[in-house]
Design an enzyme around this catalytic site. Sequence first.
Site, PDB file in Angstrom:
ATOM      1  N   CYS A  64      54.037 -35.128 -64.624  1.00 37.94           N
ATOM      2  CA  CYS A  64      53.593 -34.626 -63.326  1.00 37.94           C
ATOM      3  C   CYS A  64      54.714 -33.756 -62.772  1.00 37.94           C
ATOM      4  CB  CYS A  64      53.333 -35.807 -62.397  1.00 37.94           C
ATOM      5  SG  CYS A  64      52.978 -35.349 -60.700  1.00 37.94           S
ATOM      6  N   CYS A  70      51.202 -27.717 -63.000  1.00 43.27           N
ATOM      7  CA  CYS A  70      50.654 -29.007 -62.599  1.00 43.27           C
ATOM      8  C   CYS A  70      49.882 -29.481 -63.816  1.00 43.27           C
ATOM      9  CB  CYS A  70      49.719 -28.845 -61.397  1.00 43.27           C
ATOM     10  SG  CYS A  70      48.748 -30.346 -61.051  1.00 43.27           S
TER      11      CYS A  70
HETATM   12  N1  DGL Z   1      49.516 -33.714 -61.935  1.00 48.63           N
HETATM   13  C1  DGL Z   1      50.397 -33.477 -60.848  1.00 48.63           C
HETATM   14  C2  DGL Z   1      51.387 -32.364 -61.180  1.00 48.63           C
HETATM   15  O1  DGL Z   1      51.651 -32.077 -62.330  1.00 48.63           O
HETATM   16  C3  DGL Z   1      49.929 -33.320 -59.446  1.00 48.63           C
HETATM   17  C4  DGL Z   1      48.598 -33.670 -58.929  1.00 48.63           C
HETATM   18  C5  DGL Z   1      48.632 -34.206 -57.503  1.00 48.63           C
HETATM   19  O2  DGL Z   1      48.638 -33.414 -56.529  1.00 48.63           O
HETATM   20  O3  DGL Z   1      48.695 -35.430 -57.401  1.00 48.63           O
HETATM   21  O4  DGL Z   1      51.949 -31.782 -60.300  1.00 48.63           O
END
Ligand code: DGL
Length: 259
Positions: free
Chosen positions: A71, A185
């Site tokens: 993430c 993301c």
């Molecule tokens: N998957 C997450 C990232 O790579 C973010 C998603 C969220 O906003 O929770 O930033």
Amino acid sequence: MTVLVFDSGIGGLSVLREARVLMPDHRFVYVADDAGFPYGDWEEGALLERMVGLFERLVETHAPDMVIVACNTASTLILQPLRERFDFPIVGTVPAIKPAAERTASGQISVLATPATVQRDYTRSLISEFAAQVNVRLVGAPNLAAQAEKFMTTGEADRDIVAADIEECFVDRYGARTDVVVLACTHYPFLTNVFRRLAPWPVDWLNPAEAIARHARSRLPHIGEITNVEDSVYFTGGERSPAAQRLFSGFGLTTKPMV
Ligand code: DGL
């Protein structure tokens, strides 16, 4: 060996699928902090505090040999504190600005991320360190992580919402048009086909998942033997919808109750 893959929701699955191909000899534990989703809306201090507490519990429960913070919104905040606390490898997912700057022909790149990731000092310093010679447009998308969750569980995304969130990525400076968009993301690679259809011109949608998996593999010993292990998923929010359960079980993950 146990690899713990962490995200706020489904995004980390884009990294998990590559990691499994390259590291078939390890056991994967996936943790989705869906009670905290979306991370992109959190204020830094509160999110950091939440994640530190959560990781302390997760490490105690699962005793991982490696953590992949799959993430960007989390990694740009928590990598350093985790590395100070734990002595196993902590692999992060941070905006792939360096490879994008190396790849662009037009000198015009965009970084598509959550509103929180585009604000981070970490992201700004990647730009000054690795992309000083190119134009970088930072685009904080308020809705795309939720659209990716929706798309992966129902097969549908709202085209108008997605189009509005990616629109700013496309810059034309006297004919020098954006040619690389960094998917900063981990949720976004799941929307790539939707992005492609809505883009005003073709660009390279840079998904760093495979590079992250390769890096992760280099940090653990190669065991060479595939044991019959069960990979599992834990949700901080408790029960998930049947559609979400199906998605995770389609990725070969058995849902377990959070302890
Ligand atoms: N998957 C997450 C990232 O790579 C973010 C998603 C969220 O906003 O929770 O930033």
